[in-house]
Design a protein around this motif. Structure first.
Motif, PDB file in Angstrom:
ATOM      1  N   PHE A 217      28.687  47.591  39.315  1.00  0.00           N
ATOM      2  CA  PHE A 217      29.910  47.739  40.095  1.00  0.00           C
ATOM      3  C   PHE A 217      29.923  49.042  40.879  1.00  0.00           C
ATOM      4  O   PHE A 217      30.433  49.094  41.998  1.00  0.00           O
TER       5      PHE A 217
ATOM      6  N   ARG B 252      30.020  48.834  44.906  1.00  0.00           N
ATOM      7  CA  ARG B 252      31.114  49.503  45.608  1.00  0.00           C
ATOM      8  C   ARG B 252      30.569  50.498  46.623  1.00  0.00           C
ATOM      9  O   ARG B 252      31.065  50.599  47.744  1.00  0.00           O
TER      10      ARG B 252
ATOM     11  N   SER C 145      36.584  44.445  38.845  1.00  0.00           N
ATOM     12  CA  SER C 145      36.739  45.714  39.573  1.00  0.00           C
ATOM     13  C   SER C 145      38.129  46.286  39.368  1.00  0.00           C
ATOM     14  O   SER C 145      38.306  47.495  39.189  1.00  0.00           O
ATOM     15  N   GLN C 146      39.141  45.432  39.419  1.00  0.00           N
ATOM     16  CA  GLN C 146      40.513  45.888  39.213  1.00  0.00           C
ATOM     17  C   GLN C 146      40.708  46.431  37.797  1.00  0.00           C
ATOM     18  O   GLN C 146      41.392  47.435  37.590  1.00  0.00           O
TER      19      GLN C 146
ATOM     20  N   GLU D 127      33.569  34.876  33.887  1.00  0.00           N
ATOM     21  CA  GLU D 127      35.028  34.864  33.981  1.00  0.00           C
ATOM     22  C   GLU D 127      35.709  35.085  32.638  1.00  0.00           C
ATOM     23  O   GLU D 127      36.916  35.369  32.587  1.00  0.00           O
TER      24      GLU D 127
ATOM     25  N   ASP E  19      39.244  49.840  37.670  1.00  0.00           N
ATOM     26  CA  ASP E  19      40.128  50.798  38.342  1.00  0.00           C
ATOM     27  C   ASP E  19      41.323  51.159  37.470  1.00  0.00           C
ATOM     28  O   ASP E  19      41.855  52.279  37.557  1.00  0.00           O
TER      29      ASP E  19
ATOM     30  N   ASP F  81      32.905  35.849  43.473  1.00  0.00           N
ATOM     31  CA  ASP F  81      33.762  36.834  44.141  1.00  0.00           C
ATOM     32  C   ASP F  81      35.081  37.051  43.398  1.00  0.00           C
ATOM     33  O   ASP F  81      35.553  38.189  43.257  1.00  0.00           O
ATOM     34  N   ASP F  82      35.684  35.980  42.914  1.00  0.00           N
ATOM     35  CA  ASP F  82      36.981  36.099  42.247  1.00  0.00           C
ATOM     36  C   ASP F  82      36.845  36.926  40.964  1.00  0.00           C
ATOM     37  O   ASP F  82      37.663  37.817  40.701  1.00  0.00           O
ATOM     38  N   THR F  83      35.818  36.621  40.183  1.00  0.00           N
ATOM     39  CA  THR F  83      35.592  37.378  38.940  1.00  0.00           C
ATOM     40  C   THR F  83      35.228  38.818  39.256  1.00  0.00           C
ATOM     41  O   THR F  83      35.643  39.744  38.551  1.00  0.00           O
ATOM     42  N   HIS F  84      34.457  39.003  40.309  1.00  0.00           N
ATOM     43  CA  HIS F  84      34.078  40.350  40.717  1.00  0.00           C
ATOM     44  C   HIS F  84      35.315  41.198  41.025  1.00  0.00           C
ATOM     45  O   HIS F  84      35.418  42.361  40.610  1.00  0.00           O
ATOM     46  N   ILE F  85      36.262  40.620  41.723  1.00  0.00           N
ATOM     47  CA  ILE F  85      37.482  41.352  42.075  1.00  0.00           C
ATOM     48  C   ILE F  85      38.277  41.684  40.814  1.00  0.00           C
ATOM     49  O   ILE F  85      38.785  42.804  40.650  1.00  0.00           O
ATOM     50  N   LYS F  86      38.397  40.719  39.909  1.00  0.00           N
ATOM     51  CA  LYS F  86      39.176  40.938  38.684  1.00  0.00           C
ATOM     52  C   LYS F  86      38.560  42.037  37.816  1.00  0.00           C
ATOM     53  O   LYS F  86      39.281  42.886  37.277  1.00  0.00           O
TER      54      LYS F  86
END
Length: 514
Positions: free
Chosen positions: A500, A504, A481-482, A447, A485, A474-479
């Motif tokens: 990643f 994906r 990934s964003q 994180e 992007d 999951d939360d860190t994974h989403i951050k």
């Protein structure tokens, strides 16, 4: 003129491997004479066909043979491959004897047709790099091939790459002696000389005249030891003054090398005192690599004064013992040092000595690469003290792959919590860092990575982490990934694959299947 196989008389026809005519006491009979006439006509037709094929190639070739010879020669030069100029490229040192398995591009160009062969052989720049190993050739004798190559190169500078041969059919001394002597006759044209072979071969490369244009000199004694266990000394009849010098497993005499032009020096398997003396005698040295340094040998003594080198910008130490690592850094001062690399066992004492070296050198280090080879990994606390001493650092690469090594969480936390300038006006923690490369077993606090990019001065930071374990919540994974992007340069490698990108693609596949 040759002797006929039938009548043993002189004739212009090519002899055939048949029995001579015995019908008319050795003279050809009518049938034999007719056969000889047909053979002559066949030979004449073959000559005419070869000439016709040459004209056809010249007529049908839409490019090379229709241009001016200077343009055609330049096109052939553009077709040369990287390994034509650097035959060792991509080969580890134990595969150097595989050089002849790749046919040089000039030979391939010469095999197209007679016109191409004439063009290639009349382009000296195609023949300025000569590479071979000391294995017995299967077709053309080695001496003739080398002599031909030297002639075709004209009077241009030469790049020579030669290695020994560990196979079952190496050349004999009677064969390699004349070959090396032929090369010695052209020593005035040596620009690059790369020798990777046992000491008995190296002794023959003494040259006949001083190579004033010698730029790169690479001398590697392999196998390492002589019969009596000592290292050989490499000497020439002249005093070469290269710009780049690599010497491996060779005794060094400061009287055998001209150091005034030297800017890059690499030494492996050398004695500690010889390494120090070599650095001391090279006033223009900018890059120095030392590996597997041994204890002192020979009569060279080390002065007690500090060795202050005002031009040295890159220092690379590989597999250096702890005591020699400490002694070396204690002796040297490098005020212009920008890059430091170490591929050694990094103990606490060694990290402290490196910190002291950087402090008394007052260097503005820009790149730091550490490969810790220690069962305890790298001392993270000592590493933090070290990094605090180099606020101008721009590139950082760390690798420690022991499973029980400490996590680099403190390092990531410092990056995520430090502003560019502290309250007292001093720089924060590595404010100029751009690429960060970590290779390790595991990270506990993933994180911290999204938090790093909340600072404006970290937006251009690129992070690449290779880890055996990638347990990202999951939360860190989403951050993360964003952030990717949005253009953040973040790569997490798991087992050599981009974590990643792989995850994906796996999610997209599941969605399609659903």
């Amino acid at each position: 003129m040759v002797l006929c196989n039938r009548c043993k008389r002189e004739t212009r026809e090519v002899p055939r491997k048949t029995r001579p005519c015995v019908k008319l006491n050795g003279r050809p009979c009518l049938l034999c004479q007719e056969d000889m006439d047909l053979e002559g006509k066949i030979q004449e037709l073959q000559d005419r066909r070869r000439n016709l094929q040459t004209q056809m190639n010249a007529s049908h070739d839409p490019f090379i043979l229709t241009f001016h010879p200077e343009i055609s020669s330049h096109i052939l030069l553009l077709s040369m491959q990287e390994w034509d100029y650097d035959p060792f490229h991509g080969l580890t040192y134990w595969l150097h004897d595989q050089i002849p398995q790749r046919l040089p591009t000039p030979f391939l160009l010469s095999s197209i047709c007679r016109g191409w062969r004439q063009l290639a052989r009349s382009t000296p720049r195609l023949w300025t790099t000569l590479s071979f190993n000391l294995a017995k050739p299967t077709k053309v004798p080695l001496f003739e091939a080398v002599r031909d190559w030297l002639v075709l190169s004209g009077g241009l500078s030469l790049n020579i790459w030669i290695c020994g041969y560990k196979g079952e059919n190496p050349v004999s001394q009677e064969m390699y002696g004349p070959v090396i002597d032929a090369l010695n006759q052209h020593s005035g044209r040596w620009q690059k000389l790369f020798l990777f072979m046992p000491a008995p071969f190296l002794r023959h490369f003494h040259g006949s005249s001083a190579p004033s244009i010698l730029y790169d000199l690479y001398v590697n004694n392999c196998p390492v030891r002589e019969v009596d266990g000592s290292l050989p000394t490499f000497r020439m009849n002249f005093k070469p003054s290269p710009t780049n010098l690599t010497i491996c497993n060779i005794r060094l005499s400061v009287n055998d090398i001209g150091w005034d032009n030297l800017t890059s020096l690499s030494m492996e398997g050398m004695a500690f005192n010889e390494c120090i003396m070599a650095i001391r005698h090279a006033p223009l040295l900018e890059s120095c690599t030392m590996g597997e340094i041994a204890s002192d040998q020979g009569d060279l003594s080390i002065p007690g004064t500090k060795l202050r080198h005002p031009r040295l910008r890159t220092l690379d130490l590989r597999f250096v013992r702890e005591d020699l690592f400490i002694d070396l850094l204690h002796l040297m001062e490098c005020p212009t040092l920008e890059v430091f690399r170490s591929e050694s066992r990094l103990s606490h004492v060694m990290v402290d000595s490196l910190l002291s070296f950087l402090n008394h050198s007052v260097s503005r280090l820009k790149a730091l690469e550490l490969l810790a080879q220690d069962q305890d990994g790298l001392d993270v606390e000592g590493l933090k003290n070290l990094l605090n001493a180099v606020p101008c650092l721009q590139r950082l690469s760390l690798e420690w792959t022991m499973y029980d090594a400490e996590d680099p969480d403190d390092l990531l936390q410092e990056l995520s919590s430090s502003p560019p300038i502290l309250a007292v006006g001093t720089p924060g923690f590595l404010p100029h860092l751009q690429p960060l490369t970590l290779s390790l077993c595991h990270i506990s606090k993933w994180e911290y990575i999204p938090r790093i990019y909340t600072w404006p001065h970290r937006k251009l930071l690129s992070i690449e982490i290779s880890a055996y374990e990638t347990a990202i919540d999951d939360d860190t994974h989403i951050k993360i990934s964003q952030l990717i992007d949005q253009g953040a340069n973040i790569r997490i490698l798991a087992d050599g694959k981009d974590y990643f990108s792989y995850s994906r693609a796996h999610v997209d596949k599941r969605l399609l299947e659903a």
